[in-house]
Design an enzyme around this catalytic site. Structure first.
Site, PDB file in Angstrom:
ATOM      1  CG  HIS A  49      -2.028  -0.982   1.154  1.00  0.00           C
ATOM      2  ND1 HIS A  49      -3.057  -1.028   2.068  1.00  0.00           N
ATOM      3  CD2 HIS A  49      -2.287  -1.974   0.258  1.00  0.00           C
ATOM      4  CE1 HIS A  49      -3.904  -1.992   1.747  1.00  0.00           C
ATOM      5  NE2 HIS A  49      -3.433  -2.584   0.659  1.00  0.00           N
ATOM      6  CE1 TYR A  99      -6.547   3.902  10.351  1.00  0.00           C
ATOM      7  CE2 TYR A  99      -5.876   3.871   8.046  1.00  0.00           C
ATOM      8  CZ  TYR A  99      -5.737   3.412   9.344  1.00  0.00           C
ATOM      9  OH  TYR A  99      -4.783   2.462   9.629  1.00  0.00           O
ATOM     10  N   PRO A 106      -5.274   0.216  17.917  1.00  0.00           N
ATOM     11  CG  PRO A 106      -7.164  -0.942  17.185  1.00  0.00           C
ATOM     12  CD  PRO A 106      -6.576  -0.294  18.399  1.00  0.00           C
ATOM     13  CE  LYS A 125       3.189   3.514  13.280  1.00  0.00           C
ATOM     14  NZ  LYS A 125       4.057   3.226  12.151  1.00  0.00           N
ATOM     15  CE1 TYR A 169      -1.835   4.000   9.063  1.00  0.00           C
ATOM     16  CE2 TYR A 169      -0.482   2.776   7.500  1.00  0.00           C
ATOM     17  CZ  TYR A 169      -1.663   2.919   8.220  1.00  0.00           C
ATOM     18  OH  TYR A 169      -2.659   1.961   8.097  1.00  0.00           O
TER      19      TYR A 169
END
Length: 396
Positions: A78, A206, A297, A301, A389
């Protein structure tokens, strides 16, 4: 004691999840002996469904250390995520912003790869043990356990690594007056589902909405993993497929985007908290992964942080066995905690920015949208999110 069989090794590892097995693998490559003990059976761990986003550093660790390159073949790379709010999607382009990617690769598969590698290399990994206890952690460490056949053992080692998860027995062996646990409880949980449906998106979404948070993830071409914010005490039995999909629609759909729906084949409520135990060492016991810290979550991580702990701990152990010096081992807790607190901040930030607090007033809602707009409208804001991220490029 007379009835216990004695095993001697250099490093005793409690926990055969990804953290424990990765440490055992790295030690073996350096010629350092270890014995791993695990309460669960190998089958039980391999059948426990766990999602997973791997930072670039975690992928490199798996591939470059010779565990497996299956993540490159079977995982999904991704190059970004979408932040969705006010019915609009805003892509955070990792490749363009920081030149890195992440990989969607279930934690279950990471375990399968590591377990297979340790078996192929003749690693001493003992599943299904019981009656474990730790002794003399400030002298010559010993771990007592009973194996799956009922044989009692005393495992003698130079050091003990506690990688035995959030209910860690290793952690509980540290005297209370020698440890400080930082804990933050969140007032919400995730309602997670597996659904038989095509992918709604090639990357994670998200979604922030006035109705609460939702995360749209993927599993395969025909089965998808999705979550929405819920009360921690929610009962999955009260949720029909129609009610589940109605909730998702109210949080994600809009402006031409519609989720692809299908039969729900699994549902669960995932509670979470932030916690850190410091220091991550007591005597000759070193904690790693969930035994020392947990994160929500939202920032993807948990597993990555555990693997970073293991890498730092391995460097200390390898240095000790090569040179006899304890400098890197003595600095393990401080070095690991530096990354832990950066990760806690990022995970807390993502969670608080994306979830809708119960009873939030108009100001709180408008401020949250202002924060999201500040991130997506600023290259620096997007770059910070992308850097954190994907795993802080250069930090490994």
């Amino acid at each position: 004691m007379a009835n216990r069989n004695v095993i001697t090794t250099q490093v005793a590892i409690m926990g055969a999840g990804p953290a424990g097995l990765m440490l055992s693998h790295l030690l073996a490559k350096a010629g350092i002996e270890s014995t791993v003990i695990e309460l669960r059976s190998r089958q039980e761990i391999s059948e426990t469904v766990r999602a997973g986003i791997l930072e670039h550093g975690s992928v490199n660790l798996l591939v470059d250390s010779g565990v497996s390159d299956r993540v490159l073949r079977d995982g999904d790379r991704h190059d970004g995520i979408e932040l969705r709010f006010d019915g609009e999607s805003h892509r955070i382009d990792f490749k363009e912003l920081v030149g890195e990617s992440v990989w969607l690769y279930p934690q279950t598969d990471v375990f399968i790869d590591l377990a297979a590698r340790r078996e192929a290399d003749g690693g001493d990994v003992r599943y299904g043990v019981t009656d474990t206890s730790l002794h003399d952690l400030e002298g010559t460490p010993k771990v007592w356990f009973t194996d799956a056949e009922g044989v009692e053992y005393e495992l003698q080692a130079d050091f003990v690594a506690g990688a035995d998860g959030s209910r860690s027995q290793a952690r509980s062996a540290i005297p209370e007056n020698r440890r400080h646990r930082f804990v933050h409880e969140y007032p919400f949980a995730w309602f997670g589902i597996l659904a038989e449906a095509p992918r709604s998106s090639d990357e994670l979404i998200y979604a922030n909405s006035a109705n609460g948070f939702a995360l749209i993830s993927q599993r395969t071409e025909t089965v998808q993993r999705m979550y929405f914010q819920c009360d921690p005490n929610e009962d999955v039995n009260n949720w029909s497929d129609d009610r589940i999909w109605e909730t998702f629609r109210g949080r994600v759909n809009g402006n031409g985007f519609e989720l692809k729906e299908g039969p729900v084949i699994d549902k669960t409520v995932l509670k979470f908290r932030s916690s850190v135990l410091a220091p991550m060492r007591h005597g000759k016991l070193f904690l790693a992964g969930d035994a020392a810290h947990t994160v929500p979550p939202t920032g993807a991580k948990g597993l990555n942080l555990a693997l970073n702990d293991v890498k730092v701990l391995f460097e200390g152990l390898d240095s000790f066995y090569q040179t006899g010096h304890t400098g890197l081992l003595d600095g393990y807790s401080d070095r690991a905690l530096d990354r832990v607190w950066k990760t806690q901040q990022f995970s807390y930030w993502m969670t608080s920015m994306l979830h809708t607090p119960a009873g939030a007033d108009d100001f709180a809602r408008a401020r949250q949208l202002g924060e999201l707009n500040s991130v997506v409208s600023s290259r620096h804001g997007r770059a910070y999110l992308a850097e954190a991220y994907t795993g802080w490029p250069g930090s490994r």
